[in-house]
Design a protein around this motif. Structure first.
Motif, PDB file in Angstrom:
ATOM      1  N   THR A  66       0.818  -1.215   0.000  1.00  0.00           N
ATOM      2  CA  THR A  66       0.000   0.000   0.000  1.00  0.00           C
ATOM      3  C   THR A  66       0.853   1.266   0.000  1.00  0.00           C
ATOM      4  O   THR A  66       0.428   2.301  -0.472  1.00  0.00           O
ATOM      5  N   LYS A  67       2.074   1.181   0.525  1.00  0.00           N
ATOM      6  CA  LYS A  67       2.936   2.368   0.551  1.00  0.00           C
ATOM      7  C   LYS A  67       3.376   2.769  -0.850  1.00  0.00           C
ATOM      8  O   LYS A  67       3.517   3.938  -1.157  1.00  0.00           O
ATOM      9  N   ILE A  68       3.702   1.787  -1.684  1.00  0.00           N
ATOM     10  CA  ILE A  68       4.038   2.075  -3.070  1.00  0.00           C
ATOM     11  C   ILE A  68       3.293   1.084  -3.958  1.00  0.00           C
ATOM     12  O   ILE A  68       2.921   0.000  -3.505  1.00  0.00           O
ATOM     13  N   PRO A  69       3.047   1.460  -5.227  1.00  0.00           N
ATOM     14  CA  PRO A  69       2.333   0.515  -6.115  1.00  0.00           C
ATOM     15  C   PRO A  69       3.236  -0.638  -6.525  1.00  0.00           C
ATOM     16  O   PRO A  69       3.565  -0.818  -7.696  1.00  0.00           O
ATOM     17  N   LEU A  70       3.624  -1.448  -5.550  1.00  0.00           N
ATOM     18  CA  LEU A  70       4.551  -2.549  -5.806  1.00  0.00           C
ATOM     19  C   LEU A  70       3.969  -3.558  -6.793  1.00  0.00           C
ATOM     20  O   LEU A  70       4.667  -4.066  -7.665  1.00  0.00           O
ATOM     21  N   GLY A 230      11.308   1.384  -9.368  1.00  0.00           N
ATOM     22  CA  GLY A 230      10.268   1.615  -8.373  1.00  0.00           C
ATOM     23  C   GLY A 230      10.835   1.437  -6.969  1.00  0.00           C
ATOM     24  O   GLY A 230      10.577   2.238  -6.065  1.00  0.00           O
ATOM     25  N   LEU A 231      11.626   0.397  -6.830  1.00  0.00           N
ATOM     26  CA  LEU A 231      12.268   0.122  -5.541  1.00  0.00           C
ATOM     27  C   LEU A 231      13.200   1.267  -5.162  1.00  0.00           C
ATOM     28  O   LEU A 231      13.237   1.731  -4.023  1.00  0.00           O
ATOM     29  N   ARG A 232      13.903   1.755  -6.149  1.00  0.00           N
ATOM     30  CA  ARG A 232      14.843   2.862  -5.932  1.00  0.00           C
ATOM     31  C   ARG A 232      14.064   4.116  -5.489  1.00  0.00           C
ATOM     32  O   ARG A 232      14.485   4.846  -4.594  1.00  0.00           O
ATOM     33  N   MET A 233      12.897   4.352  -6.108  1.00  0.00           N
ATOM     34  CA  MET A 233      12.059   5.489  -5.732  1.00  0.00           C
ATOM     35  C   MET A 233      11.588   5.335  -4.287  1.00  0.00           C
ATOM     36  O   MET A 233      11.638   6.285  -3.503  1.00  0.00           O
ATOM     37  N   PHE A 234      11.185   4.124  -3.956  1.00  0.00           N
ATOM     38  CA  PHE A 234      10.719   3.828  -2.592  1.00  0.00           C
ATOM     39  C   PHE A 234      11.823   4.111  -1.576  1.00  0.00           C
ATOM     40  O   PHE A 234      11.587   4.720  -0.530  1.00  0.00           O
ATOM     41  N   ILE A 235      13.059   3.684  -1.923  1.00  0.00           N
ATOM     42  CA  ILE A 235      14.187   3.887  -1.010  1.00  0.00           C
ATOM     43  C   ILE A 235      14.427   5.374  -0.766  1.00  0.00           C
ATOM     44  O   ILE A 235      14.670   5.788   0.360  1.00  0.00           O
ATOM     45  N   SER A 236      14.309   6.183  -1.832  1.00  0.00           N
ATOM     46  CA  SER A 236      14.564   7.606  -1.595  1.00  0.00           C
ATOM     47  C   SER A 236      13.407   8.278  -0.864  1.00  0.00           C
ATOM     48  O   SER A 236      13.608   9.246  -0.145  1.00  0.00           O
ATOM     49  N   TYR A 242      13.683   1.146   7.272  1.00  0.00           N
ATOM     50  CA  TYR A 242      14.564   0.041   6.878  1.00  0.00           C
ATOM     51  C   TYR A 242      13.828  -1.281   6.718  1.00  0.00           C
ATOM     52  O   TYR A 242      14.063  -2.030   5.770  1.00  0.00           O
ATOM     53  N   GLY A 243      12.954  -1.581   7.650  1.00  0.00           N
ATOM     54  CA  GLY A 243      12.233  -2.846   7.602  1.00  0.00           C
ATOM     55  C   GLY A 243      11.426  -2.981   6.321  1.00  0.00           C
ATOM     56  O   GLY A 243      11.458  -4.013   5.638  1.00  0.00           O
ATOM     57  N   LEU A 244      10.732  -1.883   5.975  1.00  0.00           N
ATOM     58  CA  LEU A 244       9.912  -1.915   4.762  1.00  0.00           C
ATOM     59  C   LEU A 244      10.770  -2.026   3.506  1.00  0.00           C
ATOM     60  O   LEU A 244      10.439  -2.756   2.583  1.00  0.00           O
ATOM     61  N   MET A 246      13.613  -3.404   3.208  1.00  0.00           N
ATOM     62  CA  MET A 246      14.118  -4.772   3.100  1.00  0.00           C
ATOM     63  C   MET A 246      13.022  -5.726   2.634  1.00  0.00           C
ATOM     64  O   MET A 246      13.268  -6.623   1.828  1.00  0.00           O
ATOM     65  N   ALA A 247      11.796  -5.522   3.116  1.00  0.00           N
ATOM     66  CA  ALA A 247      10.693  -6.383   2.687  1.00  0.00           C
ATOM     67  C   ALA A 247      10.458  -6.211   1.186  1.00  0.00           C
ATOM     68  O   ALA A 247      10.297  -7.198   0.449  1.00  0.00           O
ATOM     69  N   ALA A 248      10.482  -4.949   0.714  1.00  0.00           N
ATOM     70  CA  ALA A 248      10.291  -4.709  -0.719  1.00  0.00           C
ATOM     71  C   ALA A 248      11.432  -5.334  -1.518  1.00  0.00           C
ATOM     72  O   ALA A 248      11.209  -5.881  -2.608  1.00  0.00           O
ATOM     73  N   SER A 249      12.639  -5.278  -0.981  1.00  0.00           N
ATOM     74  CA  SER A 249      13.786  -5.871  -1.680  1.00  0.00           C
ATOM     75  C   SER A 249      13.621  -7.381  -1.804  1.00  0.00           C
ATOM     76  O   SER A 249      13.920  -7.969  -2.851  1.00  0.00           O
ATOM     77  N   VAL A 250      13.149  -8.008  -0.716  1.00  0.00           N
ATOM     78  CA  VAL A 250      12.933  -9.458  -0.765  1.00  0.00           C
ATOM     79  C   VAL A 250      11.911  -9.790  -1.852  1.00  0.00           C
ATOM     80  O   VAL A 250      12.125 -10.695  -2.664  1.00  0.00           O
TER      81      VAL A 250
END
Lengths: 278, 316
Positions: A66-70, A230-236, A242-244, A246-250
């Motif tokens: 829900t935080k990002i359109p993963l 998208g992941l890179r956008m989320f990170i910035s 950190y927890g989130l 890492m979850a998105a990275s997994v």
């Protein structure tokens, strides 16, 4: 005998110890990622590392969607990857058949042209390529990325090398039986080239899925982004979550892991054979 | 159909008709089979010509132009070329690329060879270990780069925590990606970790290609393991090492993604590399001509390595 036996044992213990230590170091970042993905952000850096969290935060894996359109990012990446891989397989094996089994004027010149560009780094012509795509109105479309990844010299080369190893007599026999070239390609060459096709599939899949610079240049609209950018956008955007992160990275790793584990035999064979031929 | 056509074409000279008709039909057949061949090539070649060959040619032209992407293109002559020598950022990027290459290529090569020798032995769970070594290579770069940054976080990361427990003074602690002296080390470590499994697989194939009789002969001569490694394994792996070196060098010249993710070229310009500079000049400054000139430098670096290595290989 005994001494010899003991010698072997000490040696093999040393070998196992080395292998296990190296493997642990190699896999450590993944283990840390997995462990951190189940923690609260403030617990991620607690030292000594708590490898198995006492209170696993499964909620992280719910929140990231829900935080990002993963889901959309994964859909975009899958769409691109599947289309590019299919086009790559089709056009490469088609062109490779001509190079391996047919005669035509300028065959060697054309093939040399292909070979020469394998060594040409994409980064050398990525700017003119971008300008061309912009001219075609393909900026901020998935079509741009499909066009730039689907027609590679590498694919043609890989398939051609494999087709060269299939006896030409097979094609000749089929011609005598009245098959035309398209039928020979479809009914004889394609079924015989499954190993090469699998190698090309996994190579293309991994490169397209993990591509970073291409999507970064072409896709600036959030709804078009691939999982990598998208992941890179989320990170910035959420640099302290950190927890989130890492979850998105997994989640971003899982599809590659599945494809890799199921096709790894072909991948390893492909790397090995392209290595020897180079 | 081709036969009837050629008979008509041969006209009404029955005595001579045989030969020309044969020639004609053979030619026709040739053209026909060439057309079939081109139809196989067309789908790939058209895409390849438009999206790869075209831009490559355009890159060479653009390097001698001034263009910001919206106003008119003007001819620049050698302006962009001379600018390279005055551009401090380019000079830094050039040397950083060289340093990255000179350190990471031998390091990756040595690790890959070591792993291959280790995992070429008959040990239990060998396939698992090989897969584990290979996995970083296929893992998504963004995901592993962000983990790398967290693990090497100077204040809180586990690596520095371990160094701290081992008794290292916090003042001497490496600042990794945030420290201009350690930033390059951080990205090189990442590069070696990520790609050594790939080259290990190539080396494994090379090792399996060595004739076992050579080792038996060496055994008869009383060679120990080290001597066998130096006098049999290394020379026999020559072609593989050549291939791995060329591949690794070219990959190192092209390095970008991991630097963008880990250090953004910083601190300062301490990890800024050629591709990063191409990217900045093109997509940040929109100085397309100059960016293409830097791209040509990259092209000639890659070309030089390929040519030098192939020549040496031929001499061997």
């Amino acid at each position: 005998m005994k001494i010899a036996g003991r010698k072997v044992t000490t040696k093999s213990i040393a070998v196992y110890a080395t292998v296990i230590v190296i493997t642990a170091v190699m896999l450590m970042p993944f283990a840390w990622m997995l462990s951190a993905s189940l923690k609260l952000s403030r617990d991620v850096f607690v030292f000594p590392i708590e490898w198995i969290p006492s209170q696993p935060q499964w909620q992280n894996y719910v929140d990231i969607w829900t935080k990002i359109p993963l889901g959309l990012f994964i859909y975009n990446t899958s769409k691109l990857t599947i289309i590019v891989t299919l086009l790559q397989l089709l056009t490469s094996s088609f062109a490779a058949y001509a190079f391996a089994k047919l005669d035509f004027p300028y065959k060697n010149t054309l093939f040399l042209g292909y070979i020469a560009t394998i060594a040409m780094p994409w980064q050398v012509y990525m700017v003119p390529q971008f300008l061309l795509m912009r001219e075609f109105g393909l900026n901020n479309t998935h079509l741009a990325l499909i066009c730039l990844q689907a027609f590679t010299a590498f694919g043609v080369f890989l398939m051609r090398q494999f087709y060269m190893s299939i006896p030409t007599e097979l094609c000749e026999a089929a011609r005598i039986d009245g098959m035309n070239e398209y039928q020979i390609w479809a009914r004889i060459m394609l079924p015989l080239s499954k190993p090469a096709l699998s190698t090309l599939t996994i190579f293309t899949f991994v490169t397209t899925w993990n591509d970073f610079l291409g999507p970064m240049i072409y896709l600036t609209k959030t709804e078009l982004k691939t999982i990598q950018i998208g992941l890179r956008m989320f990170i910035s955007q959420y640099s302290a979550e950190y927890g989130l992160i890492m979850a998105a990275s997994v989640v971003a790793l899982i599809p590659v892991l599945i494809v890799f584990l199921s096709l790894q035999r072909f991948f390893v064979e492909g790397v090995a054979s392209s290595g020897l031929k180079g | 159909m081709s036969i009837s056509n050629s008979t008509i074409a041969a006209g009404d000279a029955p005595a001579a008709s045989r030969r020309p008709s044969k020639v004609l039909s053979r030619r026709r057949r040739k053209i026909q089979s060439a057309l079939v061949a081109y139809s196989f090539l067309a789908p790939n070649f058209l895409g390849f010509a438009v999206f790869t060959l075209g831009p490559i040619l355009f890159a060479f032209v653009l390097a001698f132009m001034h263009w910001d992407g919206s106003n008119a293109i003007t001819f620049a002559g050698l302006d962009n070329f001379w600018r390279l020598f005055e551009d401090k950022v380019f000079i830094a990027a050039f040397w950083n690329t060289i340093i990255y290459t000179v350190v990471s290529v031998p390091a990756t090569l040595a690790c890959a060879l070591g792993l291959a020798i280790l995992l070429n032995q008959k040990i239990f769970g060998r396939d698992f270990f090989r897969t584990a070594m290979f996995f970083p290579y296929v893992a998504s770069l963004v995901a592993v780069a962000v983990v790398w940054n967290m693990i090497f976080n100077p204040e809180m990361g586990p690596v520095n925590m371990i160094l701290y427990t081992l008794g290292l003074d916090p003042k001497d602690m490496p600042g990794w990606a945030a420290d201009r002296h350690w930033a390059m080390v951080t990205v090189i470590l990442f590069g070696v970790w990520k790609s050594m499994g790939y080259y290990m697989v190539i080396y494994l194939a090379g090792l399996q290609g060595i004739n076992s009789e050579l080792y038996e002969a060496a055994d008869l001569d009383g060679a120990n393991s080290w001597q066998k490694f130096v006098y049999v394994t290394v020379p026999q792996l020559g072609p593989t090492t050549f291939f791995v070196t060329v591949m690794l060098t070219i990959q190192s010249f092209k390095v970008f993604d991991q630097i963008y993710m880990i250090t953004q070229g910083g601190p300062g310009t301490s990890t800024l590399v050629l591709v990063y500079h191409i990217y900045n000049e093109a997509f940040i400054s929109w100085d397309l001509g100059y960016s293409s000139m830097i791209a040509l430098v990259l092209f000639f670096l890659v070309l030089a390595v390929t040519v030098v290595q192939f020549r040496r290989q031929r001499e061997d």
